[in-house]
Design an enzyme around this catalytic site. Structure first.
Site, mmCIF file in Angstrom:
data_model
loop_
_atom_site.group_PDB
_atom_site.id
_atom_site.type_symbol
_atom_site.label_atom_id
_atom_site.label_comp_id
_atom_site.label_asym_id
_atom_site.label_seq_id
_atom_site.Cartn_x
_atom_site.Cartn_y
_atom_site.Cartn_z
ATOM 1 N N THR A 18 19.482 52.631 77.342
ATOM 2 C CA THR A 18 20.513 52.758 76.312
ATOM 3 C C THR A 18 20.423 51.605 75.312
ATOM 4 O OG1 THR A 18 21.916 53.644 78.074
ATOM 5 C CG2 THR A 18 22.986 53.187 75.983
ATOM 6 N N SER A 113 23.273 41.887 78.566
ATOM 7 C CA SER A 113 24.659 42.154 78.207
ATOM 8 C C SER A 113 25.655 41.839 79.317
ATOM 9 C CB SER A 113 24.772 43.605 77.760
ATOM 10 O OG SER A 113 26.022 43.823 77.200
ATOM 11 N N HIS A 114 26.354 42.861 79.780
ATOM 12 C CA HIS A 114 27.419 42.660 80.763
ATOM 13 C C HIS A 114 26.889 42.600 82.191
ATOM 14 C CE1 HIS A 114 26.443 46.784 80.048
ATOM 15 N NE2 HIS A 114 26.868 47.078 81.249
ATOM 16 N N ASP A 279 31.842 39.866 76.571
ATOM 17 C CA ASP A 279 30.857 40.023 77.640
ATOM 18 C C ASP A 279 29.712 39.019 77.514
ATOM 19 O OD1 ASP A 279 29.675 41.102 75.410
ATOM 20 O OD2 ASP A 279 28.584 42.623 76.525
ATOM 21 N N ASP A 281 26.754 38.911 76.145
ATOM 22 C CA ASP A 281 26.107 38.640 74.854
ATOM 23 C C ASP A 281 27.053 38.750 73.665
ATOM 24 O OD1 ASP A 281 26.276 41.391 75.274
ATOM 25 O OD2 ASP A 281 24.545 41.817 74.018
ATOM 26 N N ASP A 283 29.050 41.217 72.486
ATOM 27 C CA ASP A 283 29.279 42.400 71.647
ATOM 28 C C ASP A 283 30.437 43.274 72.136
ATOM 29 O OD1 ASP A 283 27.902 43.376 73.814
ATOM 30 O OD2 ASP A 283 26.258 44.282 72.660
ATOM 31 N N ARG A 284 30.859 43.064 73.392
ATOM 32 C CA ARG A 284 31.983 43.866 73.891
ATOM 33 C C ARG A 284 33.282 43.090 73.806
ATOM 34 N NH1 ARG A 284 30.236 47.382 79.131
ATOM 35 N NH2 ARG A 284 28.330 48.221 78.238
ATOM 36 N N GLU A 365 32.888 52.580 70.927
ATOM 37 C CA GLU A 365 32.549 53.250 72.173
ATOM 38 C C GLU A 365 33.618 52.927 73.202
ATOM 39 O OE1 GLU A 365 28.199 53.835 73.089
ATOM 40 O OE2 GLU A 365 28.235 51.722 72.562
ATOM 41 N N SER A 367 33.163 51.991 76.023
ATOM 42 C CA SER A 367 32.691 50.905 76.893
ATOM 43 C C SER A 367 33.008 49.538 76.284
ATOM 44 C CB SER A 367 31.199 51.050 77.107
ATOM 45 O OG SER A 367 30.534 51.148 75.854
ATOM 46 N N LYS A 378 27.768 46.178 67.870
ATOM 47 C CA LYS A 378 29.189 46.031 68.140
ATOM 48 C C LYS A 378 29.492 44.543 68.205
ATOM 49 C CE LYS A 378 28.534 47.125 73.069
ATOM 50 N NZ LYS A 378 27.282 47.858 73.201
ATOM 51 N N ARG A 498 28.521 57.802 85.662
ATOM 52 C CA ARG A 498 29.757 57.572 84.918
ATOM 53 C C ARG A 498 30.488 58.904 84.752
ATOM 54 N NH1 ARG A 498 28.909 52.418 83.727
ATOM 55 N NH2 ARG A 498 27.108 51.696 82.521
#
Ligand code: G16
Length: 545
Positions: A18, A113-114, A279, A281, A283-284, A365, A367, A378, A498
């Site tokens: 993804t 990321s997360h 998160d 990196d 972006d969340r 999103e 997420s 994001k 998911r």
């Protein structure tokens, strides 16, 4: 300058998911593994000679080693200049901002990321194009093809570069410029929001904020923006020192992994009015009011509904976009405003062409990702500042703002259930059986609910016509409710299933029914159709968000 050529052999499984290639550190640190993938990126590019590359990551374990390897390889690939964040650090949105501001050819972002970090944790790498956004599937497919036929990689022999000091050095003919990782990004965010108003809010007696950086990359960014530029009291940012293993935590801002923040926001003794987390990196984002968690899908709808309060967007939104599993709350706002709402597959890379073409201004999103056309990723802190700007302008609490939104538009009750680390063969078997049932589901009544349509989501990009298939199984019910199933494309261990659940509730008297209770009939329907327990042996999800 001497370019060294090293013979190599393909590694299986270097297929980006993804969001880039994510694997265990142990996998990435095998000799040649990172090099093969980076060489495959460089071999897929065209025209990079003399151009600028942006390079940085979230500081997780192996970030420093990978950066030195990539610098030497970038010199051999003919780049003229690499802009690398000081200490090898660049949050994902900051990398996007730098690529755009400095008109770079592209960028390499190092992050999983997360996902957890550390020796036993995960590492990741992705390539972003000149627009600052993740490369599209055509590019990542080409990189994958290249990894499967690679025979050699190249580098320029050089000592490690000192990344602790700002300034320029050289590797062969290439200049390495160590840049301040925060400056360009902070300047961009300051240009979008009403900083004076936000600063006044943060200084208001009784208004107390906490930002939990989860020992990930946003610590320095949040301190610079919230504490230094906006004057929030020192200590507003907690867990603000980035650590290579995120302090042993799981840097995913959801109610499970950011439970400390959620608990603090529910503690009347602390008197916190606004909480946020980001998160690995950066972006969340997670937004929390006093004892009140905002669902990311609702957050996107509320940011959209309040665009006129934000200087950068007040002139109007071209449109909005959401990933398919994200709730339809934003669709209602878009319909109200008479602007288009695009439904894309999961993954930020699908928003890039809509943003570039000026078709969408805000994207999001479920997420925990929201962003706008200011970058092509994001952006966690962007969402936090957007919320602060709304709070400063409306003078209401987070909960009041969300409830007023539901009152006006109705509530899209929403939840995601994750089953992590499922045996891959069992997860595949579940999806094969589920897909087999799709043609027969429409028209059936299950648990008293009638199925309107069931399919495997596919998407044609309205700008470049690119087609993406098998993007998630959807069961759409006649009352507007939805059940969606996907396999994660970012996990590194087994499979993550998911399950996304959504039900529209117009009646304000029902808006306070607890989420899982309101969704219970859909949870039962999902189990009866997909047989998650029977196929995987799992009786409950690992994470409910
Ligand atoms: C997950 C989320 C997606 C998100 C992706 C990348 O993908 O479901 O919405 O775009 O992560 O996000 P990040 O860069 O923050 O990891 P998947 O495939 O695991 O569902």
């Amino acid at each position: 300058m001497s370019v060294k050529t090293v013979a190599t052999r393909p590694f299986a499984g270097q297929k980006p998911g993804t969001s880039g290639l994510r694997k265990k550190v142990k996998v990435f640190s095998q000799p040649g593994y990172l090099e093969n993938f980076v060489q495959s990126i460089f071999d897929t590019l065209n025209g990079q000679q003399g151009q600028t590359l942006v390079l940085g990551g979230d500081g997780r374990y192996f970030n420093d080693v990978a950066i030195q390897i990539i610098l030497r390889m970038a010199a051999a690939a003919g780049f003229g200049r690499v802009l690398v964040g000081q200490g090898g650090i660049l949050s994902t949105p900051a990398a996007s901002a730098v690529i755009r501001k400095r008109a770079a050819f592209g960028g390499i972002i190092l992050s999983a990321s997360h996902n957890p970090g550390g020796v036993e944790g995960d590492f990741g790498i992705k390539y972003n194009l000149a627009n600052g956004g993740p490369a599209n599937e055509t590019f990542t497919d080409a990189v994958y093809q290249r990894t499967q036929g690679i025979t050699e990689y190249r580098y320029v022999e050089a000592d490690d570069i000192d990344l602790s000091r700002l300034g320029e050095t050289r590797i062969g003919a290439m200049t390495v410029e160590v840049i301040d990782p925060v400056a360009d990004y902070a300047e961009l965010l300051e240009s979008l929001f009403d900083f004076e108003r936000i600063a006044a809010l943060l200084a208001r007696p009784g208004f107390r904020m906490r930002f939990d950086a989860m020992h990930a990359v946003t610590g320095p960014y949040a301190k610079a923006l919230l504490e230094r530029r906006l004057g929030a009291p020192a200590g507003t940012v907690v867990n603000g020192t980035p650590l290579a293993d995120f302090g042993g935590g799981h840097p995913d801002p959801n109610p499970v992994y950011a439970a400390d923040l959620v608990n603090a926001m529910a503690d009347p003794g602390l008197g916190l009015s606004f909480g946020a987390a980001s998160d690995g990196d950066g972006d969340r984002n997670m937004i929390v009011g006093s004892n009140f968690i905002v669902s990311p899908s609702d957050s996107l709808a509320i940011l959209t509904a309040n665009y006129s309060l934000i200087p950068a967007y007040a002139k109007g939104l071209a449109g909005v976009a959401r990933s398919m599993p994200t709730s339809c709350a934003v669709d209602r706002v878009a319909a109200d405003f008479g602007i288009p709402c695009f439904e894309t597959p999961t993954g930020w890379k699908f928003f890039g062409s809509l943003l570039d073409a000026g078709k969408a201004t805000l994207c999001g999103e479920e997420s925990s990702g929201t962003g706008s056309n200011h970058v092509r990723e994001k952006d966690g802190l962007w969402a936090v500042l957007y919320w602060l700007n709304i709070l400063a302008a409306r003078n209401e609490s987070v909960e009041q703002i969300v409830r007023a939104h539901w009152q006006k538009y109705g509530r899209n009750v929403y939840s995601r259930h994750d089953y992590e680390g499922v045996e891959s063969a069992k997860a595949e078997a579940m999806f094969t059986a589920l897909r087999g049932k799709l043609p027969t589901l429409a028209g059936q009544t299950i648990g008293g609910m009638r199925v309107r349509m069931a399919d495997d989501f596919s998407y044609t990009d309205p700008v470049d016509g690119a087609r993406s298939e098998h993007q998630g199984v959807r069961i759409l019910l006649e009352d507007g409710s939805r059940v969606v199933f996907r396999l994660s494309g970012t996990g590194t261990e087994g499979a993550t299933i998911r399950l996304y659940l959504e039900r529209y509730v117009a009646d304000p008297a029902q808006h306070s029914v607890p989420t899982q209770q309101a969704l219970a009939p859909l949870i039962a329907l999902a189990e009866s159709v997909a047989q998650i327990t029977a196929t995987t042996g799992r009786t409950k999800p690992d994470v409910i968000s």
